[in-house]
Design a protein around this motif. Sequence first.
Motif, PDB file in Angstrom:
ATOM      1  N   THR A  67      28.731  42.660 -26.557  1.00 44.44           N
ATOM      2  CA  THR A  67      28.351  41.887 -27.746  1.00 44.44           C
ATOM      3  C   THR A  67      26.885  41.472 -27.623  1.00 44.44           C
ATOM      4  O   THR A  67      26.432  41.090 -26.541  1.00 44.44           O
ATOM      5  CB  THR A  67      29.247  40.633 -27.858  1.00 44.44           C
ATOM      6  N   VAL A  68      26.167  41.590 -28.723  1.00 43.73           N
ATOM      7  CA  VAL A  68      24.749  41.219 -28.722  1.00 43.73           C
ATOM      8  C   VAL A  68      24.632  39.745 -29.116  1.00 43.73           C
ATOM      9  O   VAL A  68      25.234  39.324 -30.104  1.00 43.73           O
ATOM     10  CB  VAL A  68      23.957  42.091 -29.714  1.00 43.73           C
ATOM     11  N   PRO A  69      23.886  38.950 -28.332  1.00 39.91           N
ATOM     12  CA  PRO A  69      23.717  37.534 -28.680  1.00 39.91           C
ATOM     13  C   PRO A  69      23.271  37.369 -30.146  1.00 39.91           C
ATOM     14  O   PRO A  69      22.447  38.156 -30.643  1.00 39.91           O
ATOM     15  CB  PRO A  69      22.634  37.053 -27.723  1.00 39.91           C
ATOM     16  N   SER A  70      23.852  36.381 -30.831  1.00 40.62           N
ATOM     17  CA  SER A  70      23.619  36.244 -32.281  1.00 40.62           C
ATOM     18  C   SER A  70      22.180  35.828 -32.596  1.00 40.62           C
ATOM     19  O   SER A  70      21.743  35.939 -33.730  1.00 40.62           O
ATOM     20  CB  SER A  70      24.594  35.221 -32.860  1.00 40.62           C
ATOM     21  N   ASN A  71      21.438  35.405 -31.578  1.00 41.55           N
ATOM     22  CA  ASN A  71      20.046  35.029 -31.885  1.00 41.55           C
ATOM     23  C   ASN A  71      19.093  36.214 -31.742  1.00 41.55           C
ATOM     24  O   ASN A  71      17.878  36.043 -31.807  1.00 41.55           O
ATOM     25  CB  ASN A  71      19.590  33.884 -30.968  1.00 41.55           C
ATOM     26  N   PHE A  72      19.635  37.408 -31.555  1.00 41.95           N
ATOM     27  CA  PHE A  72      18.777  38.605 -31.467  1.00 41.95           C
ATOM     28  C   PHE A  72      18.054  38.811 -32.796  1.00 41.95           C
ATOM     29  O   PHE A  72      18.698  38.900 -33.843  1.00 41.95           O
ATOM     30  CB  PHE A  72      19.620  39.832 -31.115  1.00 41.95           C
ATOM     31  N   ASP A  73      16.724  38.894 -32.728  1.00 40.97           N
ATOM     32  CA  ASP A  73      15.891  38.998 -33.937  1.00 40.97           C
ATOM     33  C   ASP A  73      15.439  40.445 -34.142  1.00 40.97           C
ATOM     34  O   ASP A  73      14.416  40.883 -33.600  1.00 40.97           O
ATOM     35  CB  ASP A  73      14.672  38.064 -33.790  1.00 40.97           C
ATOM     36  N   MET A  74      16.216  41.205 -34.914  1.00 40.68           N
ATOM     37  CA  MET A  74      15.930  42.632 -35.136  1.00 40.68           C
ATOM     38  C   MET A  74      14.609  42.814 -35.892  1.00 40.68           C
ATOM     39  O   MET A  74      13.856  43.757 -35.650  1.00 40.68           O
ATOM     40  CB  MET A  74      17.082  43.236 -35.947  1.00 40.68           C
ATOM     41  N   GLN A  75      14.314  41.894 -36.767  1.00 41.71           N
ATOM     42  CA  GLN A  75      13.083  41.987 -37.584  1.00 41.71           C
ATOM     43  C   GLN A  75      11.849  42.057 -36.692  1.00 41.71           C
ATOM     44  O   GLN A  75      10.881  42.768 -37.003  1.00 41.71           O
ATOM     45  CB  GLN A  75      12.973  40.769 -38.498  1.00 41.71           C
ATOM     46  N   ALA A  76      11.926  41.393 -35.542  1.00 39.78           N
ATOM     47  CA  ALA A  76      10.757  41.309 -34.645  1.00 39.78           C
ATOM     48  C   ALA A  76      10.404  42.664 -34.037  1.00 39.78           C
ATOM     49  O   ALA A  76       9.297  42.845 -33.521  1.00 39.78           O
ATOM     50  CB  ALA A  76      11.030  40.293 -33.545  1.00 39.78           C
ATOM     51  N   ILE A  77      11.329  43.616 -34.090  1.00 38.13           N
ATOM     52  CA  ILE A  77      11.044  44.951 -33.520  1.00 38.13           C
ATOM     53  C   ILE A  77      10.012  45.672 -34.385  1.00 38.13           C
ATOM     54  O   ILE A  77       9.168  46.418 -33.879  1.00 38.13           O
ATOM     55  CB  ILE A  77      12.328  45.801 -33.462  1.00 38.13           C
ATOM     56  N   LEU A  78      10.088  45.396 -35.695  1.00 36.01           N
ATOM     57  CA  LEU A  78       9.244  46.145 -36.639  1.00 36.01           C
ATOM     58  C   LEU A  78       7.813  45.633 -36.609  1.00 36.01           C
ATOM     59  O   LEU A  78       7.571  44.440 -36.420  1.00 36.01           O
ATOM     60  CB  LEU A  78       9.794  45.999 -38.069  1.00 36.01           C
ATOM     61  N   PRO A  79       6.840  46.537 -36.847  1.00 35.93           N
ATOM     62  CA  PRO A  79       5.468  46.073 -37.040  1.00 35.93           C
ATOM     63  C   PRO A  79       5.421  45.142 -38.263  1.00 35.93           C
ATOM     64  O   PRO A  79       6.280  45.223 -39.146  1.00 35.93           O
ATOM     65  CB  PRO A  79       4.692  47.364 -37.315  1.00 35.93           C
ATOM     66  N   ALA A  80       4.392  44.317 -38.301  1.00 32.58           N
ATOM     67  CA  ALA A  80       4.297  43.319 -39.389  1.00 32.58           C
ATOM     68  C   ALA A  80       4.258  44.008 -40.753  1.00 32.58           C
ATOM     69  O   ALA A  80       4.911  43.588 -41.702  1.00 32.58           O
ATOM     70  CB  ALA A  80       3.061  42.481 -39.168  1.00 32.58           C
TER      71      ALA A  80
END
Length: 258
Positions: A174-187
């Motif tokens: 299970t992936v911790p719910s605070n994982f911020d997928m958006q942060a992977i992408l360039p701005a």
Amino acid sequence: MAPWGYEKDNGPAHWHKDCPIANGKNQSPIDLINGEVKYDSGLKPLTAKYVPFSDAKFLNNGHSVQFQPSAGNGSELTGGPLAVKYNFEQFHFHWGNNDTEGSEHRVDGKMYPAELHFVHWNSTNPSFKDAVGSGGPNGLAVLGFFLKVGAENAALKPITDLIPKVKDAGTSVTVPSNFDMQAILPATLTDYYTYDGSLTTPPLAECVKWIVFKQPLEVSAAQMEAFRSVINRDGKPMGGNYRPPCPLHDRAVKTSFK
Ligand SMILES: NS(=O)(=O)/N=C1/NCCS1
Ligand SMILES: [Zn+2]
């Protein structure tokens, strides 16, 4: 045929037996040859809106490691070459056993050590599965990011830190719910190649609007080594889980950059 894979006895050269579309005219990946692409000033930036998932798994499915939410949560992709909204489905990786190989798409024949795919499906369909089978190149939209070795990728670290827990095929965590997928992408999601293609894994359906970003993401050598420790369904290192480039035939590759 044994389940498909990337070994000598079940790799890309065998896939056409179960999936005759493997020899189709809209297959992926391709070699992105800068001298043959065409700038399209009508291509707008893309907008990805990813909402943190409360219930997502990171899993080893025997041919990749994959971030898979249990259900949609409004995470979506719009803009760029896309005419409608696409729902986020999953992301996964392809990589090599050394830094000279690993990506699926190539740029002027150059391979990167890895490639990250963010998979989305056309929201005018009732489900991901229907979108794959919908026919035509607008069923899925897949964002491709090249990975190169450099600084540690802090946004991907929560994922690469989980890799030892999914070392063996068929395992998940299970992936911790605070994982911020958006942060992977360039701005800003500018400067990309786009063309009509297919899934690069069986069933190889020709249902994908490919959007491959020119600017690679960086991951550390340690993060690359984590991928290389993953074992496939045959008990061998999973590295090398990339399909070689397919013929372009009479497709055009457009760019959002000059
Ligand atoms: N590598 S890929 O993204 O083209 N292949 C896929 N197979 C099922 C969903 S995405
Ligand atoms: Zn992929």
